[in-house]
Design an enzyme around this catalytic site. Structure first.
Site, mmCIF file in Angstrom:
data_model
loop_
_atom_site.group_PDB
_atom_site.id
_atom_site.type_symbol
_atom_site.label_atom_id
_atom_site.label_comp_id
_atom_site.label_asym_id
_atom_site.label_seq_id
_atom_site.Cartn_x
_atom_site.Cartn_y
_atom_site.Cartn_z
ATOM 1 N N ASP A 35 0.999 -1.048 -0.095
ATOM 2 C CA ASP A 35 -0.200 0.338 -0.042
ATOM 3 C C ASP A 35 0.378 1.446 -0.023
ATOM 4 O O ASP A 35 1.241 1.460 0.373
ATOM 5 C CB ASP A 35 -1.733 0.056 1.169
ATOM 6 C CG ASP A 35 -1.783 -1.185 1.760
ATOM 7 O OD1 ASP A 35 -2.001 -1.801 0.894
ATOM 8 O OD2 ASP A 35 -1.763 -2.109 2.373
ATOM 9 N N ASP A 41 0.410 7.998 7.854
ATOM 10 C CA ASP A 41 1.202 6.255 7.720
ATOM 11 C C ASP A 41 2.442 6.187 8.499
ATOM 12 O O ASP A 41 2.455 5.871 10.326
ATOM 13 C CB ASP A 41 1.369 5.857 6.752
ATOM 14 C CG ASP A 41 0.053 5.903 5.789
ATOM 15 O OD1 ASP A 41 -0.660 4.979 5.127
ATOM 16 O OD2 ASP A 41 -1.165 4.938 7.082
ATOM 17 N N GLU A 64 1.785 -2.811 11.216
ATOM 18 C CA GLU A 64 1.117 -3.148 9.687
ATOM 19 C C GLU A 64 1.959 -2.394 8.584
ATOM 20 O O GLU A 64 2.642 -3.371 7.866
ATOM 21 C CB GLU A 64 0.199 -2.899 9.822
ATOM 22 C CG GLU A 64 -0.613 -3.253 8.819
ATOM 23 C CD GLU A 64 -2.099 -2.615 7.947
ATOM 24 O OE1 GLU A 64 -1.964 -1.530 7.178
ATOM 25 O OE2 GLU A 64 -2.984 -3.382 8.691
ATOM 26 N N GLU A 65 2.995 -1.529 8.538
ATOM 27 C CA GLU A 65 3.682 -0.619 8.478
ATOM 28 C C GLU A 65 5.026 -1.077 7.831
ATOM 29 O O GLU A 65 5.479 -0.668 7.101
ATOM 30 C CB GLU A 65 3.899 0.365 8.210
ATOM 31 C CG GLU A 65 2.576 1.580 8.530
ATOM 32 C CD GLU A 65 1.653 1.373 7.265
ATOM 33 O OE1 GLU A 65 0.291 1.360 7.572
ATOM 34 O OE2 GLU A 65 1.956 1.229 6.425
ATOM 35 N N ASP A 83 -2.188 -1.659 13.337
ATOM 36 C CA ASP A 83 -2.039 -0.890 12.485
ATOM 37 C C ASP A 83 -2.123 0.588 12.425
ATOM 38 O O ASP A 83 -3.331 1.429 13.182
ATOM 39 C CB ASP A 83 -3.300 -1.414 11.615
ATOM 40 C CG ASP A 83 -4.035 -0.803 10.545
ATOM 41 O OD1 ASP A 83 -4.650 -1.076 9.735
ATOM 42 O OD2 ASP A 83 -2.655 0.435 10.289
ATOM 43 N N LEU A 85 -2.254 3.053 11.381
ATOM 44 C CA LEU A 85 -3.426 4.391 11.026
ATOM 45 C C LEU A 85 -4.212 3.291 9.892
ATOM 46 O O LEU A 85 -3.913 3.741 8.712
ATOM 47 C CB LEU A 85 -2.721 5.671 10.432
ATOM 48 C CG LEU A 85 -4.305 6.368 9.950
ATOM 49 C CD1 LEU A 85 -4.570 7.249 11.022
ATOM 50 C CD2 LEU A 85 -3.305 7.902 9.770
ATOM 51 N N ASP A 86 -5.081 2.786 11.033
ATOM 52 C CA ASP A 86 -6.179 1.940 9.682
ATOM 53 C C ASP A 86 -7.465 2.730 8.423
ATOM 54 O O ASP A 86 -7.956 3.539 9.062
ATOM 55 C CB ASP A 86 -7.428 1.257 9.980
ATOM 56 C CG ASP A 86 -7.761 -0.317 8.784
ATOM 57 O OD1 ASP A 86 -6.869 -0.369 8.700
ATOM 58 O OD2 ASP A 86 -8.647 0.132 8.772
ATOM 59 N N GLU A 227 -5.096 -6.507 12.523
ATOM 60 C CA GLU A 227 -6.455 -6.439 12.239
ATOM 61 C C GLU A 227 -7.760 -7.292 12.568
ATOM 62 O O GLU A 227 -8.895 -6.850 13.162
ATOM 63 C CB GLU A 227 -7.042 -5.816 10.278
ATOM 64 C CG GLU A 227 -5.836 -3.981 10.510
ATOM 65 C CD GLU A 227 -6.222 -4.126 8.489
ATOM 66 O OE1 GLU A 227 -5.834 -5.223 7.776
ATOM 67 O OE2 GLU A 227 -5.818 -3.083 8.163
#
Ligand code: AFP
Length: 283
Positions: A35, A41, A64-65, A83, A85-86, A227
């Protein structure tokens, strides 16, 4: 786990203030899932890492990043997958977004998750947490502190439906299920942000959020560690169910940190409809 909750509260206040005045344009970088990142983020991930690193009971964290875990305290008890900043792509259209945290012991498998929380950056700054007592509690920021609002509980059946994924890529039997629920009178509630979309179902007392397998994403889109497992714990502890279509999500493990899975979260009536459909149409 109290010190983790306190760290998450600090994280919420800091990220909320960045969202309200930070940059929302795209960065030149991409995360492990491919992404494209927005500057928020990266900044949010830095804020989370900074605050969680202060917590002595945490052994390691994984974002997640990022592709790999970061060690915090070798003697720590908990692993935290988050995560930061989902739904970040929704910030520049001023929709609600969130941060998600899963607290694990020993490994990041579904059966090892022992706590979870999420922050909703919306018209109000809110936080939902489930720790050692197994309750699901809603907190709301009043400008100075987070106040406990209520215990979150789901009814047997709800009235709202969040049908994720590209509809043109749904399997026909999935489309029939969604259409039949709408025919029963469910109302569409889907923003493209997992956190506010499931938060709405939790606070309205029930319904269904679905991010299914699709022909272009046969393993679904949403990530297990960061998530899916955290929301599965929260929804189950609130009295609902969380399934991959045929079995409880918290029975799943993972082979790579960024594995995804089809996922369904909601009240028990809706999840039983999902499992009836998917058991009759094995993928
Ligand atoms: P972004 O973080 O890329 O905005 O994606 C948000 C998300 O991971 C999750 O919050 C949503 O439920 C889901 O993706 C929405 O995906 P679709 O845009 O495919 O419906």
């Amino acid at each position: 786990m109290k010190e983790i909750l306190e760290a998450i509260q600090k994280i919420g206040v800091r990220i909320d203030s960045q969202i309200k005045r930070g940059e929302t344009d795209k960065a030149q970088s991409f995360n492990t899932s491919g992404d494209q990142q927005v500057k928020l983020d990266i900044l949010s991930d830095q804020i989370v890492e900074e605050e969680l690193k202060k917590v002595s009971s945490i052994k390691e964290i994984i974002s997640e990043e990022k592709s790999q875990p970061v060690e915090v305290n070798g003697k720590g008890e908990f692993l935290v997958a988050y995560d930061p900043l989902d739904g970040s792509s929704l910030v520049d259209v001023n929709l609600s977004v969130g941060s998600i945290f899963g607290i694990y012991r020993g490994d990041y498998k579904g059966e090892n998750i022992v706590g979870a929380g999420y922050i909703v950056y919306g018209p109000r700054l809110e936080l939902v947490w489930s720790g050692e007592d197994g309750k699901v509690i809603l907190y709301r920021w009043d400008g100075e502190k987070f106040n406990r609002v209520e215990e979150v509980k789901l009814k047997e059946k709800g009235k709202i439906l969040g049908p994720g994924g590209t509809q043109a890529k749904w399997y026909p039997f999935h489309k029939e299920l969604i259409d039949s629920l709408f025919q029963e009178g469910y109302r569409l509630r889907y923003s493209g942000g997992m956190v506010p979309d499931i938060h709405q179902i939790l606070l309205k007392g029930g319904g269904l959020f679905a991010y299914p397998a699709t022909t272009d994403k046969p393993k679904g889109k949403l990530r297990r560690l960061f998530e899916v497992f955290p929301f599965a714990l929260i929804v189950e502890r609130a009295g609902g169910k969380a399934s991959n279509g045929t079995r409880p999500l918290l029975e799943l493990g993972y082979s790579s940190y960024h594995d995804t899975t089809p996922c369904f979260f909601g009240s028990s009536y809706e999840i039983s409809r999902v499992e009836e459909t998917y058991s009759a149409n094995p993928l």
